[in-house]
Scaffold this motif. Structure first.
Motif, PDB file in Angstrom:
ATOM      1  N   SER A   1      -1.370  -4.162  14.889  1.00  0.00           N
ATOM      2  CA  SER A   1      -1.526  -3.296  15.912  1.00  0.00           C
ATOM      3  C   SER A   1      -1.684  -1.847  15.406  1.00  0.00           C
ATOM      4  N   PHE A   2      -0.938  -1.485  14.396  1.00  0.00           N
ATOM      5  CA  PHE A   2      -0.928   0.007  13.948  1.00  0.00           C
ATOM      6  C   PHE A   2      -2.350   0.296  13.412  1.00  0.00           C
ATOM      7  N   HIS A   3      -2.703  -0.861  12.340  1.00  0.00           N
ATOM      8  CA  HIS A   3      -3.891  -0.528  11.579  1.00  0.00           C
ATOM      9  C   HIS A   3      -5.115  -0.906  12.548  1.00  0.00           C
ATOM     10  N   ALA A   4      -5.049  -1.304  14.021  1.00  0.00           N
ATOM     11  CA  ALA A   4      -6.109  -1.696  14.681  1.00  0.00           C
ATOM     12  C   ALA A   4      -6.784  -0.187  15.006  1.00  0.00           C
ATOM     13  N   GLN A   5      -6.233   0.726  15.097  1.00  0.00           N
ATOM     14  CA  GLN A   5      -6.846   2.221  15.323  1.00  0.00           C
ATOM     15  C   GLN A   5      -7.773   2.734  14.440  1.00  0.00           C
ATOM     16  N   TRP A   6      -7.916   1.982  13.368  1.00  0.00           N
ATOM     17  CA  TRP A   6      -8.986   2.346  12.631  1.00  0.00           C
ATOM     18  C   TRP A   6     -10.027   0.998  12.340  1.00  0.00           C
ATOM     19  N   PRO A   7     -11.244   1.228  12.357  1.00  0.00           N
ATOM     20  CA  PRO A   7     -12.160   0.019  11.986  1.00  0.00           C
ATOM     21  C   PRO A   7     -12.058  -0.402  10.745  1.00  0.00           C
ATOM     22  N   ILE A   8     -11.129  -1.429  10.624  1.00  0.00           N
ATOM     23  CA  ILE A   8     -10.969  -2.166   9.524  1.00  0.00           C
ATOM     24  C   ILE A   8     -11.771  -3.573   9.545  1.00  0.00           C
ATOM     25  N   ASP A   9     -12.769  -3.504   8.781  1.00  0.00           N
ATOM     26  CA  ASP A   9     -13.678  -4.687   8.364  1.00  0.00           C
ATOM     27  C   ASP A   9     -13.351  -5.689   7.272  1.00  0.00           C
ATOM     28  N   GLU A  10     -14.106  -6.549   6.974  1.00  0.00           N
ATOM     29  CA  GLU A  10     -13.727  -7.358   5.835  1.00  0.00           C
ATOM     30  C   GLU A  10     -14.010  -6.799   4.552  1.00  0.00           C
ATOM     31  N   ALA A  11     -15.046  -5.995   4.556  1.00  0.00           N
ATOM     32  CA  ALA A  11     -15.125  -4.862   3.555  1.00  0.00           C
ATOM     33  C   ALA A  11     -13.953  -4.228   3.091  1.00  0.00           C
ATOM     34  N   ARG A  12     -13.291  -3.328   4.008  1.00  0.00           N
ATOM     35  CA  ARG A  12     -12.258  -2.511   3.925  1.00  0.00           C
ATOM     36  C   ARG A  12     -11.128  -3.425   3.307  1.00  0.00           C
ATOM     37  N   SER A  13     -10.867  -4.701   3.882  1.00  0.00           N
ATOM     38  CA  SER A  13      -9.864  -5.479   3.757  1.00  0.00           C
ATOM     39  C   SER A  13      -9.882  -6.080   2.226  1.00  0.00           C
ATOM     40  N   ALA A  14     -11.066  -6.393   2.114  1.00  0.00           N
ATOM     41  CA  ALA A  14     -11.299  -6.837   0.578  1.00  0.00           C
ATOM     42  C   ALA A  14     -11.031  -5.698  -0.488  1.00  0.00           C
ATOM     43  N   ALA A  15     -11.479  -4.650  -0.016  1.00  0.00           N
ATOM     44  CA  ALA A  15     -11.148  -3.511  -1.069  1.00  0.00           C
ATOM     45  C   ALA A  15      -9.388  -3.135  -1.151  1.00  0.00           C
ATOM     46  N   TRP A  16      -8.944  -3.268  -0.148  1.00  0.00           N
ATOM     47  CA  TRP A  16      -7.361  -2.996   0.040  1.00  0.00           C
ATOM     48  C   TRP A  16      -6.907  -4.203  -1.001  1.00  0.00           C
ATOM     49  N   LEU A  17      -7.174  -5.398  -0.562  1.00  0.00           N
ATOM     50  CA  LEU A  17      -6.495  -6.459  -1.641  1.00  0.00           C
ATOM     51  C   LEU A  17      -7.181  -6.412  -2.860  1.00  0.00           C
ATOM     52  N   SER A  18      -8.365  -6.090  -3.387  1.00  0.00           N
ATOM     53  CA  SER A  18      -8.526  -5.552  -4.818  1.00  0.00           C
ATOM     54  C   SER A  18      -7.529  -4.611  -5.325  1.00  0.00           C
ATOM     55  N   CYS A  19      -7.342  -3.581  -4.493  1.00  0.00           N
ATOM     56  CA  CYS A  19      -6.309  -2.664  -5.097  1.00  0.00           C
ATOM     57  C   CYS A  19      -4.964  -3.212  -5.379  1.00  0.00           C
ATOM     58  N   MET A  20      -4.759  -3.939  -4.484  1.00  0.00           N
ATOM     59  CA  MET A  20      -3.200  -4.649  -4.594  1.00  0.00           C
ATOM     60  C   MET A  20      -3.214  -5.389  -5.679  1.00  0.00           C
ATOM     61  N   GLU A  21      -4.260  -6.233  -6.072  1.00  0.00           N
ATOM     62  CA  GLU A  21      -4.417  -7.050  -6.944  1.00  0.00           C
ATOM     63  C   GLU A  21      -4.203  -6.401  -8.225  1.00  0.00           C
ATOM     64  N   ARG A  22      -4.887  -5.227  -8.388  1.00  0.00           N
ATOM     65  CA  ARG A  22      -4.846  -4.362  -9.705  1.00  0.00           C
ATOM     66  C   ARG A  22      -3.276  -3.866  -9.725  1.00  0.00           C
ATOM     67  N   ALA A  23      -2.894  -3.344  -8.843  1.00  0.00           N
ATOM     68  CA  ALA A  23      -1.362  -2.892  -8.787  1.00  0.00           C
ATOM     69  C   ALA A  23      -0.371  -3.890  -9.201  1.00  0.00           C
ATOM     70  N   ILE A  24      -0.614  -5.148  -9.027  1.00  0.00           N
ATOM     71  CA  ILE A  24       0.172  -6.311  -9.049  1.00  0.00           C
ATOM     72  C   ILE A  24       0.138  -6.706 -10.302  1.00  0.00           C
ATOM     73  N   ALA A  25      -1.203  -6.603 -10.911  1.00  0.00           N
ATOM     74  CA  ALA A  25      -1.260  -6.940 -12.256  1.00  0.00           C
ATOM     75  C   ALA A  25      -0.568  -5.822 -13.384  1.00  0.00           C
ATOM     76  N   LEU A  26      -0.334  -4.699 -12.706  1.00  0.00           N
ATOM     77  CA  LEU A  26       0.154  -3.601 -13.690  1.00  0.00           C
ATOM     78  C   LEU A  26       1.794  -3.812 -13.652  1.00  0.00           C
ATOM     79  N   GLN A  27       2.294  -4.870 -13.046  1.00  0.00           N
ATOM     80  CA  GLN A  27       3.845  -5.172 -12.913  1.00  0.00           C
ATOM     81  C   GLN A  27       3.971  -6.321 -13.718  1.00  0.00           C
ATOM     82  N   PRO A  28       5.358  -6.421 -14.246  1.00  0.00           N
ATOM     83  CA  PRO A  28       5.715  -7.253 -14.967  1.00  0.00           C
ATOM     84  C   PRO A  28       6.140  -8.671 -14.428  1.00  0.00           C
ATOM     85  N   PHE A  29       5.333  -9.177 -13.158  1.00  0.00           N
ATOM     86  CA  PHE A  29       5.459 -10.328 -12.487  1.00  0.00           C
ATOM     87  C   PHE A  29       4.893 -11.438 -13.430  1.00  0.00           C
TER      88      PHE A  29
END
Length: 106
Positions: A50-78
């Motif tokens: 609901s909070f994020h619905a105020q912005w037009p978030i499409d599949e491309a923006r969602s994929a970009a966010w997930l890509s950023c998260m994937e890179r951030a996760i890769a930097l962690q000692p998980f």
């Protein structure tokens, strides 16, 4: 978001200083992953889609966010297993944000 060209559009949707955005994400993830409910303690309750619905978030923006998260996760000692689990779990709210935005923006 500052480093990936595919995330430039997504980055423009955030404030210049990402300190509070980072804190909110860390607080959200803490509670979402079963730890202390830091987000609600510090910022109050929130519905992520609901909070994020105020912005037009499409599949491309969602994929970009997930890509950023994937890179951030890769930097962690998980472990590889936890990193894959976390990314899989993050796809759920990412998808819900797109659905909520689509419902609001058509």
């Amino acid at each position: 978001m500052d480093e990936l060209p595919d995330a430039a559009d997504l980055r423009r949707m955030h404030p210049e200083n990402l300190e509070q955005s980072r804190d909110k994400l860390a607080c959200f993830l803490s509670g979402w992953l079963g730890g202390p409910k830091l987000f609600s303690e510090k910022y109050g309750s929130i519905s992520i889609p609901s909070f994020h619905a105020q912005w037009p978030i499409d599949e491309a923006r969602s994929a970009a966010w997930l890509s950023c998260m994937e890179r951030a996760i890769a930097l962690q000692p998980f472990s590889l297993e936890f990193a894959e689990y976390l990314l899989t779990q993050l796809r759920v709210p990412a998808h819900r944000v797109v659905q909520a935005s689509r419902a609001r923006h058509g």
